[in-house]
Write a protein that holds these residues in place. Structure first.
Motif, PDB file in Angstrom:
ATOM      1  N   PHE A 226       0.813  -1.201   0.000  1.00 15.21           N
ATOM      2  CA  PHE A 226       0.000   0.000   0.000  1.00 15.21           C
ATOM      3  C   PHE A 226       0.857   1.267   0.000  1.00 15.21           C
ATOM      4  O   PHE A 226       0.519   2.239  -0.667  1.00 15.21           O
ATOM      5  CB  PHE A 226      -0.899   0.029   1.247  1.00 15.21           C
ATOM      6  N   PHE A 227       1.923   1.266   0.771  1.00 16.08           N
ATOM      7  CA  PHE A 227       2.656   2.518   0.928  1.00 16.08           C
ATOM      8  C   PHE A 227       4.130   2.247   1.233  1.00 16.08           C
ATOM      9  O   PHE A 227       4.529   1.144   1.594  1.00 16.08           O
ATOM     10  CB  PHE A 227       2.047   3.361   2.048  1.00 16.08           C
ATOM     11  N   GLU A 228       4.910   3.292   1.081  1.00 17.34           N
ATOM     12  CA  GLU A 228       6.336   3.219   1.387  1.00 17.34           C
ATOM     13  C   GLU A 228       6.655   3.886   2.719  1.00 17.34           C
ATOM     14  O   GLU A 228       7.454   3.382   3.485  1.00 17.34           O
ATOM     15  CB  GLU A 228       7.132   3.885   0.262  1.00 17.34           C
ATOM     16  N   TYR A 229       6.049   5.031   2.946  1.00 13.97           N
ATOM     17  CA  TYR A 229       6.260   5.777   4.191  1.00 13.97           C
ATOM     18  C   TYR A 229       4.937   6.297   4.727  1.00 13.97           C
ATOM     19  O   TYR A 229       4.024   6.616   3.966  1.00 13.97           O
ATOM     20  CB  TYR A 229       7.112   7.034   3.957  1.00 13.97           C
ATOM     21  N   LEU A 230       4.875   6.439   6.034  1.00  8.62           N
ATOM     22  CA  LEU A 230       3.919   7.334   6.676  1.00  8.62           C
ATOM     23  C   LEU A 230       4.757   8.292   7.508  1.00  8.62           C
ATOM     24  O   LEU A 230       5.604   7.856   8.301  1.00  8.62           O
ATOM     25  CB  LEU A 230       2.952   6.581   7.596  1.00  8.62           C
TER      26      LEU A 230
ATOM     27  N   ASN B 244       3.475   8.967  -5.015  1.00  5.07           N
ATOM     28  CA  ASN B 244       2.272   9.747  -4.742  1.00  5.07           C
ATOM     29  C   ASN B 244       2.246  10.136  -3.275  1.00  5.07           C
ATOM     30  O   ASN B 244       2.425   9.296  -2.395  1.00  5.07           O
ATOM     31  CB  ASN B 244       1.029   8.910  -5.066  1.00  5.07           C
ATOM     32  N   GLY B 245       2.014  11.396  -3.028  1.00  4.51           N
ATOM     33  CA  GLY B 245       1.901  11.877  -1.656  1.00  4.51           C
ATOM     34  C   GLY B 245       0.451  12.180  -1.314  1.00  4.51           C
ATOM     35  O   GLY B 245      -0.216  12.940  -2.021  1.00  4.51           O
ATOM     36  N   TYR B 246      -0.048  11.563  -0.256  1.00  2.00           N
ATOM     37  CA  TYR B 246      -1.409  11.822   0.234  1.00  2.00           C
ATOM     38  C   TYR B 246      -1.271  12.481   1.600  1.00  2.00           C
ATOM     39  O   TYR B 246      -0.533  11.987   2.452  1.00  2.00           O
ATOM     40  CB  TYR B 246      -2.201  10.523   0.353  1.00  2.00           C
ATOM     41  N   CYS B 247      -1.958  13.575   1.786  1.00  2.00           N
ATOM     42  CA  CYS B 247      -1.743  14.351   3.009  1.00  2.00           C
ATOM     43  C   CYS B 247      -3.070  14.746   3.647  1.00  2.00           C
ATOM     44  O   CYS B 247      -4.005  15.166   2.957  1.00  2.00           O
ATOM     45  CB  CYS B 247      -0.934  15.602   2.657  1.00  2.00           C
ATOM     46  N   ARG B 248      -3.151  14.574   4.953  1.00  2.00           N
ATOM     47  CA  ARG B 248      -4.281  15.112   5.718  1.00  2.00           C
ATOM     48  C   ARG B 248      -3.719  16.031   6.783  1.00  2.00           C
ATOM     49  O   ARG B 248      -2.874  15.625   7.589  1.00  2.00           O
ATOM     50  CB  ARG B 248      -5.121  14.017   6.363  1.00  2.00           C
ATOM     51  N   ARG B 249      -4.210  17.257   6.781  1.00  2.00           N
ATOM     52  CA  ARG B 249      -3.735  18.255   7.725  1.00  2.00           C
ATOM     53  C   ARG B 249      -4.865  18.607   8.666  1.00  2.00           C
ATOM     54  O   ARG B 249      -5.987  18.885   8.234  1.00  2.00           O
ATOM     55  CB  ARG B 249      -3.268  19.497   6.960  1.00  2.00           C
TER      56      ARG B 249
ATOM     57  N   GLU C 214      -1.033  19.449  12.513  1.00  2.00           N
ATOM     58  CA  GLU C 214      -0.184  18.349  12.088  1.00  2.00           C
ATOM     59  C   GLU C 214      -0.611  17.911  10.698  1.00  2.00           C
ATOM     60  O   GLU C 214      -1.757  18.093  10.303  1.00  2.00           O
ATOM     61  CB  GLU C 214      -0.310  17.141  13.035  1.00  2.00           C
ATOM     62  N   ALA C 215       0.324  17.325   9.980  1.00  2.00           N
ATOM     63  CA  ALA C 215       0.005  16.753   8.668  1.00  2.00           C
ATOM     64  C   ALA C 215       0.434  15.300   8.665  1.00  2.00           C
ATOM     65  O   ALA C 215       1.580  14.981   8.996  1.00  2.00           O
ATOM     66  CB  ALA C 215       0.717  17.514   7.560  1.00  2.00           C
ATOM     67  N   TYR C 216      -0.507  14.405   8.356  1.00  2.00           N
ATOM     68  CA  TYR C 216      -0.179  13.001   8.142  1.00  2.00           C
ATOM     69  C   TYR C 216       0.060  12.832   6.651  1.00  2.00           C
ATOM     70  O   TYR C 216      -0.788  13.218   5.836  1.00  2.00           O
ATOM     71  CB  TYR C 216      -1.334  12.090   8.569  1.00  2.00           C
ATOM     72  N   CYS C 217       1.174  12.275   6.278  1.00  2.00           N
ATOM     73  CA  CYS C 217       1.502  12.146   4.866  1.00  2.00           C
ATOM     74  C   CYS C 217       1.914  10.716   4.555  1.00  2.00           C
ATOM     75  O   CYS C 217       2.810  10.163   5.202  1.00  2.00           O
ATOM     76  CB  CYS C 217       2.623  13.112   4.493  1.00  2.00           C
ATOM     77  N   ILE C 218       1.257  10.105   3.596  1.00  2.00           N
ATOM     78  CA  ILE C 218       1.582   8.752   3.138  1.00  2.00           C
ATOM     79  C   ILE C 218       2.223   8.859   1.759  1.00  2.00           C
ATOM     80  O   ILE C 218       1.690   9.516   0.865  1.00  2.00           O
ATOM     81  CB  ILE C 218       0.330   7.868   3.067  1.00  2.00           C
ATOM     82  N   ILE C 219       3.361   8.219   1.588  1.00  2.00           N
ATOM     83  CA  ILE C 219       4.044   8.153   0.300  1.00  2.00           C
ATOM     84  C   ILE C 219       3.852   6.751  -0.257  1.00  2.00           C
ATOM     85  O   ILE C 219       4.144   5.760   0.411  1.00  2.00           O
ATOM     86  CB  ILE C 219       5.546   8.464   0.448  1.00  2.00           C
ATOM     87  N   SER C 220       3.349   6.678  -1.470  1.00  2.00           N
ATOM     88  CA  SER C 220       3.043   5.385  -2.073  1.00  2.00           C
ATOM     89  C   SER C 220       3.331   5.417  -3.569  1.00  2.00           C
ATOM     90  O   SER C 220       3.312   6.479  -4.200  1.00  2.00           O
ATOM     91  CB  SER C 220       1.564   5.045  -1.838  1.00  2.00           C
ATOM     92  N   ASN C 221       3.604   4.246  -4.134  1.00  2.00           N
ATOM     93  CA  ASN C 221       3.734   4.131  -5.585  1.00  2.00           C
ATOM     94  C   ASN C 221       2.368   4.111  -6.260  1.00  2.00           C
ATOM     95  O   ASN C 221       2.281   4.162  -7.487  1.00  2.00           O
ATOM     96  CB  ASN C 221       4.468   2.825  -5.949  1.00  2.00           C
ATOM     97  N   LEU C 222       1.325   4.021  -5.459  1.00  2.00           N
ATOM     98  CA  LEU C 222      -0.018   3.748  -5.982  1.00  2.00           C
ATOM     99  C   LEU C 222      -0.898   4.994  -5.943  1.00  2.00           C
ATOM    100  O   LEU C 222      -0.780   5.818  -5.040  1.00  2.00           O
ATOM    101  CB  LEU C 222      -0.664   2.633  -5.166  1.00  2.00           C
ATOM    102  N   ALA C 223      -1.777   5.104  -6.925  1.00  2.00           N
ATOM    103  CA  ALA C 223      -2.657   6.267  -7.049  1.00  2.00           C
ATOM    104  C   ALA C 223      -4.095   5.858  -6.802  1.00  2.00           C
ATOM    105  O   ALA C 223      -4.703   5.190  -7.619  1.00  2.00           O
ATOM    106  CB  ALA C 223      -2.523   6.885  -8.437  1.00  2.00           C
TER     107      ALA C 223
END
Length: 502
Positions: free
Chosen positions: A86-90, A167-172, A184-193
């Protein structure tokens, strides 16, 4: 560095693929041997260098690549998509006060921590993550503790020199607590869209953060161990949360994978159908377009939606859905772009000529702050009316699913009727030979003068040129197999049946 992600589209060969799979393109002179990805790397490196220079006063030594290590594994079951995680980083990002008294966004939590990297890999990761923080807080250093702040979700994309796309997904949001505090910002980095699916993941992360940062770890670990589902399939994640116990969280991926990163509701909430058509017309001709809004989510969702309207074509130029303050000079680029700029930076972004500036903010005096003046005459009148008629099937209360059906059904026929005969004008000398597109004959075959006039301009765009390159390189055995080809065949069949009845 941030923008639309359009996935699940076939690759176009080496050079074409470099452009097609970049969700973000940065301006620069086109050089035959350089290509889009190298130009992007140059600007991304200079951007990260600018970060370091601003902080240290020294010009940094910049590496040639910003690659993050990719994670791949063999799919065990057909319902999984290429076995990808699903993701590479949170990461969790929060502005922190520096010695100079300003607030600088910094990472306060990262999962997972990567071990076993050599020195240069660690340095690369550090620089990339520092750049990442500025997309979570693109406003710069103008922050102070707050008592109220509306949560917002948005996305961006980082693309590397070798075409690696993250792909960066962010919730602030404002974390739970009393008194003034920093967002705060939660950011997930993923290869997936898949924007909708990651938004649901953020809901779960947010619930766990209310208890403690430590509660995030087991959920993200379970998610990381699960393979990304194929379109139309579901993956179930078992997770524990205090007061609710162990739960099964179902994450379902949309069946239409090319629409899974877009939400048309924001676009049609901000703009009327006529205004959307004028923006579409300017985008089709690859013009410079800036969108202005207060909310980050509005900018990213509108730009993603506008880019998807071009299907089966792909925007080939600069696309930054949320321009950080540090990159605001990109508005001066002479090449085509789609940019999202926050209202606070509007004065710096609109002091340009020969572009379309679209104000998406509520209570605006006018939608088009600047325009070329011909946007309402670009599209053939009859075809434009047909799009408007098809869009009338939606209303203010239309669901996301309804819009995902109505909007493509409104815009895709436009391309079928203007360029849907392209395959008849790709000539091959042999079954396995590369095709050659007969552009002049293709344009002459159009009976309507207004449509022919439009097509003669459209065929000069990069998006059309690279689409045709792919079709020329595609094996003859694959002709007619793509979604666009199938839609063309369906349309032609309906026209033949209609002709028989007359």
């Amino acid at each position: 560095m941030n923008g639309v992600t359009l996935s699940n589209v076939k690759r176009r060969g080496t050079k074409a693929n470099a452009r097609k799979h970049l969700s973000v393109f940065l301006p620069g002179e086109e050089q035959p041997d350089m290509g889009t990805m190298k130009r992007f790397s140059t600007l991304f490196s200079s951007f990260r260098g600018k970060i370091n220079k601003d902080r240290t006063g020294k010009e940094p030594d910049l590496p040639a690549s910003t690659e993050l290590s990719s994670i791949e594994e063999k799919a065990k079951e057909q319902r999984y998509a290429s076995g990808q995680f699903f993701f590479e980083y949170l990461v969790v990002v929060r502005p922190k006060k520096t010695k100079d008294g300003i607030y600088e966004p910094q990472i306060i939590y990262q999962f997972p921590k990567k071990d076993g990297m050599v020195r240069f890999q660690k340095e690369e990761e550090e620089k990339t993550l520092k750049a990442l923080t500025l997309f979570c807080f693109p406003e710069g250093v103008n922050w102070a503790p707050l008592t109220e702040y509306s949560s917002e979700t948005f996305s961006f994309v980082l693309t590397d020199v070798d075409g690696t796309r993250k792909n960066g997904y962010c919730r602030r949001l404002l974390p739970d607590g009393k008194g003034a505090r920093l967002p705060e910002a939660y950011c997930i980095i993923s290869n997936l869209a898949c924007f909708g699916l990651f938004s649901k993941i953020f809901d779960e992360v947010e619930q766990r953060r209310k208890f403690s940062m430590a509660m995030i770890y087991p959920f993200m670990q379970s998610l990381r161990e699960s393979a990304f589902p194929a379109p139309g399939h579901t993956v179930n994640i078992k997770s524990f949360i205090p007061e609710r116990g162990t739960e099964i969280i179902s994450l379902t991926r949309p069946t239409d994978s090319w629409l899974e990163h877009v939400d048309f509701r924001t676009l049609f909430k901000c703009l009327s159908d006529e205004e959307v058509l004028q923006v579409f017309a300017a985008t089709v001709l690859e013009r410079r377009i800036i969108f202005i809004a207060d909310e980050l989510g509005t900018l990213s969702q509108v730009i993603h939606a506008v880019a998807v309207l071009l299907y089966p074509f792909i925007w080939q130029h600069t696309l930054i859905s949320i321009v950080p303050e540090i990159l605001i000079d990109v508005v001066m680029a002479p090449t085509p772009y789609l940019l999202g700029v926050q209202k606070s930076l509007a004065d710096q972004a609109t002091d340009q000529t020969e572009l379309l500036v679209v104000d998406l903010s509520e209570g605006r005096k006018e939608t088009f702050i600047k325009c070329m003046g011909d946007e309402d005459t670009i599209l053939p009148h009859k075809l434009k009316d047909e799009i408007k008629q098809a869009l009338s099937a939606k209303n203010e209360n239309s669901s996301l699913e309804e819009l995902n059906r109505v909007v493509p059904e409104a815009f895709l026929p436009f391309f079928i009727k203007t360029v849907g005969h392209y395959s008849k004008y790709i000539v091959r000398n042999g079954k396995d030979q590369r095709g050659e597109f007969k552009r002049i004959n293709f344009c002459k075959a159009i009976e309507s003068k207004s449509t022919r006039r439009f097509v003669k301009t459209f065929v000069q765009t990069q998006m059309f040129d690279l689409f045709i390159q792919e079709m020329e390189q595609r094996p003859a055995s694959q002709d007619g197999t793509g979604l666009f080809d199938k839609k063309i065949a369906e349309y032609q069949k309906r026209m033949k049946e209609k002709a028989k009845k007359i």
